[in-house]
Design a protein around this motif. Sequence first.
Motif, PDB file in Angstrom:
ATOM      1  N   MET A   1       0.739  -1.242   0.022  1.00  0.00           N
ATOM      2  CA  MET A   1      -0.001  -0.065  -0.129  1.00  0.00           C
ATOM      3  C   MET A   1       0.943   1.246  -0.085  1.00  0.00           C
ATOM      4  O   MET A   1       2.001   1.041   0.463  1.00  0.00           O
ATOM      5  CB  MET A   1      -0.883   0.050   1.232  1.00  0.00           C
ATOM      6  N   TYR A   2       0.296   2.120  -0.441  1.00  0.00           N
ATOM      7  CA  TYR A   2       1.040   3.480  -0.608  1.00  0.00           C
ATOM      8  C   TYR A   2       0.084   4.687  -0.154  1.00  0.00           C
ATOM      9  O   TYR A   2      -1.149   4.673  -0.005  1.00  0.00           O
ATOM     10  CB  TYR A   2       1.598   3.915  -1.852  1.00  0.00           C
ATOM     11  N   LYS A   3       0.829   5.674   0.451  1.00  0.00           N
ATOM     12  CA  LYS A   3       0.122   6.663   0.852  1.00  0.00           C
ATOM     13  C   LYS A   3      -0.094   7.704  -0.096  1.00  0.00           C
ATOM     14  O   LYS A   3       0.673   8.208  -0.934  1.00  0.00           O
ATOM     15  CB  LYS A   3       0.890   7.384   2.077  1.00  0.00           C
ATOM     16  N   VAL A   4      -1.196   8.394  -0.302  1.00  0.00           N
ATOM     17  CA  VAL A   4      -1.697   9.304  -1.179  1.00  0.00           C
ATOM     18  C   VAL A   4      -1.495  10.753  -0.601  1.00  0.00           C
ATOM     19  O   VAL A   4      -2.113  10.904   0.383  1.00  0.00           O
ATOM     20  CB  VAL A   4      -3.166   9.073  -1.726  1.00  0.00           C
ATOM     21  N   LYS A   5      -0.768  11.587  -1.228  1.00  0.00           N
ATOM     22  CA  LYS A   5      -0.402  12.767  -0.793  1.00  0.00           C
ATOM     23  C   LYS A   5      -1.346  13.739  -1.135  1.00  0.00           C
ATOM     24  O   LYS A   5      -1.556  13.847  -2.710  1.00  0.00           O
ATOM     25  CB  LYS A   5       0.974  13.337  -1.266  1.00  0.00           C
TER      26      LYS A   5
END
Length: 77
Positions: A1-5
């Motif tokens: 998972m990645y964090k959406v900025k």
Amino acid sequence: MYKVKTKRKRSKPLVILMLPALIFIGFLGWLMYALGSRKPNNKQTHKAPAKTPNAPKREDGVSFVPVDLEEQKVISK
């Protein structure tokens, strides 16, 4: 998972208020660059002397002597 900025919006009134200050600082920087240093350059550059074929050699007390690295043969009786 990645964090959406999330993209942060800039305040338009803040940009408009900072613009004159940034222009003034930029102008001062350019002005100082254009005027340069007011101090005269006192450093003298040394030019290499022109070499002539018949110029006298300078004696500085250093002499180079070739050294024979071979061992001497000793004949013993």
